[in-house]
Design an enzyme around this catalytic site. Structure first.
Site, PDB file in Angstrom:
ATOM      1  CD1 TRP A   1      15.099 -30.972   6.310  1.00  0.00           C
ATOM      2  CD2 TRP A   1      15.637 -30.598   8.450  1.00  0.00           C
ATOM      3  NE1 TRP A   1      14.092 -30.217   6.863  1.00  0.00           N
ATOM      4  CE2 TRP A   1      14.391 -29.977   8.176  1.00  0.00           C
ATOM      5  CE3 TRP A   1      16.163 -30.490   9.728  1.00  0.00           C
ATOM      6  CZ2 TRP A   1      13.678 -29.250   9.145  1.00  0.00           C
ATOM      7  CZ3 TRP A   1      15.455 -29.775  10.694  1.00  0.00           C
ATOM      8  CH2 TRP A   1      14.228 -29.164  10.386  1.00  0.00           C
ATOM      9  CG  HIS A   2      19.344 -30.741  11.693  1.00  0.00           C
ATOM     10  ND1 HIS A   2      18.978 -32.031  11.401  1.00  0.00           N
ATOM     11  CD2 HIS A   2      18.604 -30.376  12.768  1.00  0.00           C
ATOM     12  CE1 HIS A   2      18.072 -32.434  12.279  1.00  0.00           C
ATOM     13  NE2 HIS A   2      17.814 -31.455  13.111  1.00  0.00           N
ATOM     14  N   GLY A   3      21.517 -28.460   8.282  1.00  0.00           N
ATOM     15  CA  GLY A   3      22.365 -27.369   7.827  1.00  0.00           C
ATOM     16  C   GLY A   3      23.353 -27.781   6.777  1.00  0.00           C
TER      17      GLY A   3
END
Lengths: 351, 480
Positions: free
Chosen positions: B321-323
């Site tokens: 989700w973060h990257g």
């Protein structure tokens, strides 16, 4: 809600009063000369080129200016003043492009219309570059622009406040203000000689090719010279521009030779010379024909940077008109460059 | 616009004044217009994506509310998931997966040209997408009713304080937006103080540390030893202050409008276990993954092995989700693995004697902080290779301690003045966070005599004004 609004306004008032204290200190002492020249009696230390040069150029009293890259940092303003009967400042920008130096000169001439002389280096390393190329990745724009809206960056800046306190402390200790002879001068910080030069230079294998200037590069040089060098000469015919190509060491030409770019470099210089010699108020010099100078690595700390004595000699030569490039002699000069640098025994440097 | 910008300093008072001047029933319109303006000041065309996500989730939830057929509800839910996550996938993950598949096929000697899309990652897309998904899933589960008013719902999705980087609030925020409420002086003043602390964390601590972190991590190969260790520790503090600072500003801003957002950080670096850390760090996201990924996978109510798999899947997904980078997956995987191991060894032990503030507790806190710092290396590094370089070189030269520390400090240009400045601001941070373990520091300050209170407010103002970093650095989480 009224109580809330009242408290907000009261906070803004108190915060404003509090903020005015550091702001007043900065405006008064003004270590980067953003608002005024140095105050008499205070000992300013001038040691931050990109932060202080703009202020120096705008607010100091002078009639001549020495500027350029690190090639000019070891000039002594006092020597220039004696030789040329002038009152000069020295404002150099280490690694600067032609554009950055030109912007400095535009500011100088714009604020000091009585300027007599400009002494400026034309680095080879920035010659074949786009006219708008700049060296720095960040710059304190709030010092260079003409708007006060972003002066908060200067007024409320812990580094600037530290500088203010340094000025006060330096004054208390009885230190003298930095002179322009001392400003940016790095002569005593380095070791000179063949060993020092070769320690910083890695010789690449020869490409065994000859690289020539492309049409795009030729136009780039013309654009660079016209926008960033000759435009001011054209606009201010009363100012004498002493311009010079710096005497890089023979190691620089070794690197060019290994890359097959000796002719490339010489042709680039030819294009620049032909642009520059169109103006009577440009006095152009090059010391590459002084082979004793450039081949003696005791004069250098690396491929390009020469010691302070060379800067002094350059001033004397300029005053005496030695090594001047004119319309009459530039072709002979360039032929001489080609003959020398194309046939020099570069391998001997590394023995 | 950034929270720490002159544009926001003008924008907020205007919106605040208009909000409280307007009758209650029109306030949502102002918030919606303001939120759209806030978002469009970055890049106007990407408002279309928020509109799309809002419209799809709104209409699907409405239809779900109107139908009794479980199969139809499921289809509507799946449609929403596909549509909203599809947009997220295209803008955020397509290039990553394309490059990864191409790389894999190339390594199997199957020549394939990589297909890449030249797309800018829209600000806040991960946040508002997850917000709308939580709403739709809660409607599907029957936990809440579908909101009939599109305007209220759109305001909930786009509410500007939390639009770019959370918190990822659930649908009870919708209730607050709809409900008329009078101006609350205590809440508003609390909000201002929380914003002030948020600005301190972001502008003074995070942005100052960012200079040294970026110096090292943007060119890791140029550094060894203490410089890398220091940059890693600084990054752990930077990301905490950057993100929690943003959350404080967002939560404080919402309070000015009488709205309470969910708490997002609770002194996470004072956690005595990884599990506790995740109950204190980015709470809105970790609870989102708990409620919508971990529990649906079975959560704790399955076999030990299945529980471990669920944990790993949840943390890997959180990393992703973060990257869109293997480094984020690695970071998520490290935390997942740590929780699995921690659960294994604390399963049958009752934690006793580790009272808060005891020596043993302090030791645990240090261990957890060091572990998190280690994991953050993967989060910050440009590649797995860079991360391993940092880890394998950060203790280089430590056998000569004086040279180790002095060389590393010099490499990052940390002079005595800089050291003193960092010591001051980090001390303030630690003291505040430590005190807030047991009390509400802001409320306690508010109860102090006027002179002391106002002296503190003005001191914080002066500290932010004079010690703020002069490099304008984006909020880290706005890139997710």
């Amino acid at each position: 809600m009224k109580k809330f609004i009242f408290k907000i306004l009261l906070f803004i008032l108190l915060a404003g009063i509090l903020a005015s204290i550091p702001a007043t200190l900065v405006v008064a002492i003004d270590p980067y000369f953003h608002y005024h020249a140095p105050l008499a009696g205070l000992s300013y230390q001038i040691n931050n080129e990109r932060y202080q040069n703009d202020g120096i150029v705008k607010h100091f009293d002078y009639d001549s200016i020495i500027t350029g890259s690190s090639m000019c940092e070891n000039f002594m303003s006092s020597e220039f003043d004696t030789l040329f009967t002038a009152n000069s400042i020295k404002v150099c920008f280490s690694g600067a492009s032609y554009r950055e130096i030109n912007e400095c000169l535009e500011t100088a001439i714009g604020t000091h219309p009585n300027i007599k002389y400009v002494l400026r280096v034309l680095d080879y390393s920035w010659l074949v570059k786009d006219k708008d190329a700049m060296h720095y990745h960040t710059r304190p724009d709030y010092l260079y622009d003409n708007t006060v809206l972003n002066d908060g960056e200067y007024l409320f800046n812990d580094d600037v406040i530290k500088e203010c306190l340094s000025v006060l402390w330096s004054t208390r200790k009885g230190n003298a203000m930095t002179t322009f002879d001392e400003y940016s001068n790095w002569n005593d910080q380095y070791t000179y000689g063949k060993q020092a030069v070769l320690a910083t230079y890695t010789r690449e294998p020869s490409t065994h090719e000859t690289v020539l200037l492309s049409d795009e590069e030729r136009e780039m040089i013309r654009g660079n010279i016209r926008q960033n060098v000759t435009a001011l000469a054209a606009d201010y015919p009363g100012i004498t521009f002493y311009l010079f190509f710096p005497p890089y060491s023979i190691c620089y030409w070794d690197e060019m030779n290994q890359a097959g770019k000796v002719s490339w470099q010489i042709e680039a210089e030819k294009i620049a010379i032909e642009e520059l010699l169109n103006y009577d108020n440009i006095k152009l010099f090059s010391f590459n024909s002084n082979h004793d100078l450039i081949c003696d690595l005791n004069n250098y700390k690396d491929q390009a940077h020469y010691r302070e004595e060379i800067n002094s000699m350059i001033l004397t030569w300029i005053k005496e008109g030695k090594f001047e490039i004119t319309k009459e002699n530039y072709n002979k000069y360039l032929d001489g460059m080609d003959a020398f640098f194309s046939t020099y025994d570069y391998d001997a440097i590394h023995e | 616009m950034l929270f720490n910008s002159w544009q926001f300093a003008l924008f907020l008072p205007i919106v605040f004044a208009l909000y409280w001047l307007l009758p209650s029933k029109f306030r949502w319109i102002l918030l919606l217009v303001a939120s759209c303006y806030f978002y469009m000041s970055w890049d106007a065309k990407y408002i279309i994506l928020i509109l799309f996500t809002t419209a799809v989730s709104y209409f699907c939830a409405r239809w779900m509310g109107k139908t009794e057929k479980p199969k139809r509800k499921k289809i509507l839910l799946l449609s929403t998931l596909i549509a909203c996550l599809g947009v997220l996938f295209v803008f955020k993950y397509f290039n990553f997966f394309s490059a990864s598949i191409t790389g894999l096929l190339s390594s199997l000697a199957i020549p394939v040209s990589s297909l890449t899309l030249k797309l800018v990652l829209p600000l806040g897309i991960s946040f508002y997408t997850f917000k709308t998904l939580s709403y739709v899933i809660d409607v599907y589960r029957g936990k809440i009713s579908a909101e009939p008013h599109f305007g209220y719902y759109a305001t909930y999705v786009s509410f500007f304080p939390e639009l770019l980087a959370g918190p990822i609030d659930r649908a009870d925020l919708l209730t607050q937006i709809k409900a008329p409420h009078p101006f609350d002086y205590e809440k508003a003043t609390y909000g201002l103080k929380q914003m002030a602390w948020g600005f301190f964390k972001k502008m003074v601590v995070a942005d100052t540390l960012a200079i040294y972190v970026d110096t090292a991590f943007n060119s890791v190969g140029s550094y060894k030893g203490f410089a890398l260790l220091l940059a890693s520790v600084f990054y752990a503090i930077q990301i905490y202050c950057d993100f929690s600072g943003y959350s404080d500003i967002a939560i404080g801003t919402a309070k000015l409008f009488g709205i309470d957002l969910m708490e997002n950080f609770k002194n996470p670096y004072f956690s005595a276990s990884i599990k506790e850390f995740w109950s204190r760090w980015h709470i809105s996201l970790s609870t989102w993954f708990r409620d919508y990924v971990y529990i649906p996978l079975g959560g704790n109510r399955c076999s030990t092995w299945r529980k471990r798999v669920n944990l790993m899947v949840t943390f890997l997904t959180s990393g992703l989700w973060h990257g869109a980078n293997w480094t984020f997956l690695m970071w998520g995987g490290i935390h997942g693995l740590a929780q699995v191991v921690e659960n294994r060894f604390t399963k049958n032990k009752k934690r006793s004697g580790d009272t808060q503030f005891s020596f043993k507790w302090l030791l645990r806190v240090c261990v957890v902080f060091l572990f998190c710092t280690f994991a953050w290396i993967f989060f910050r590094a440009d590649s797995i290779g860079d991360a391993f370089y940092v880890i394998s070189n950060m203790f280089s030269g430590i056998t000569s301690p004086i040279a180790y520390f002095t060389t590393g400090s010099a490499d990052l240009s940390i002079s005595t003045f800089v050291f003193l400045k960092l010591a001051l601001i980090l001390s303030l941070l630690v003291i505040y966070d430590y005190l807030s373990l047991k009390r509400d520091v802001i409320r306690q300050i508010s109860n102090q005599p006027t002179f002391l209170r106002w002296s503190l407010y003005l001191l914080i103002f002066l500290v932010v004004l004079l010690l703020r970093s002069h490099n304008k650095i984006e909020f880290i989480y706005s890139q997710f």
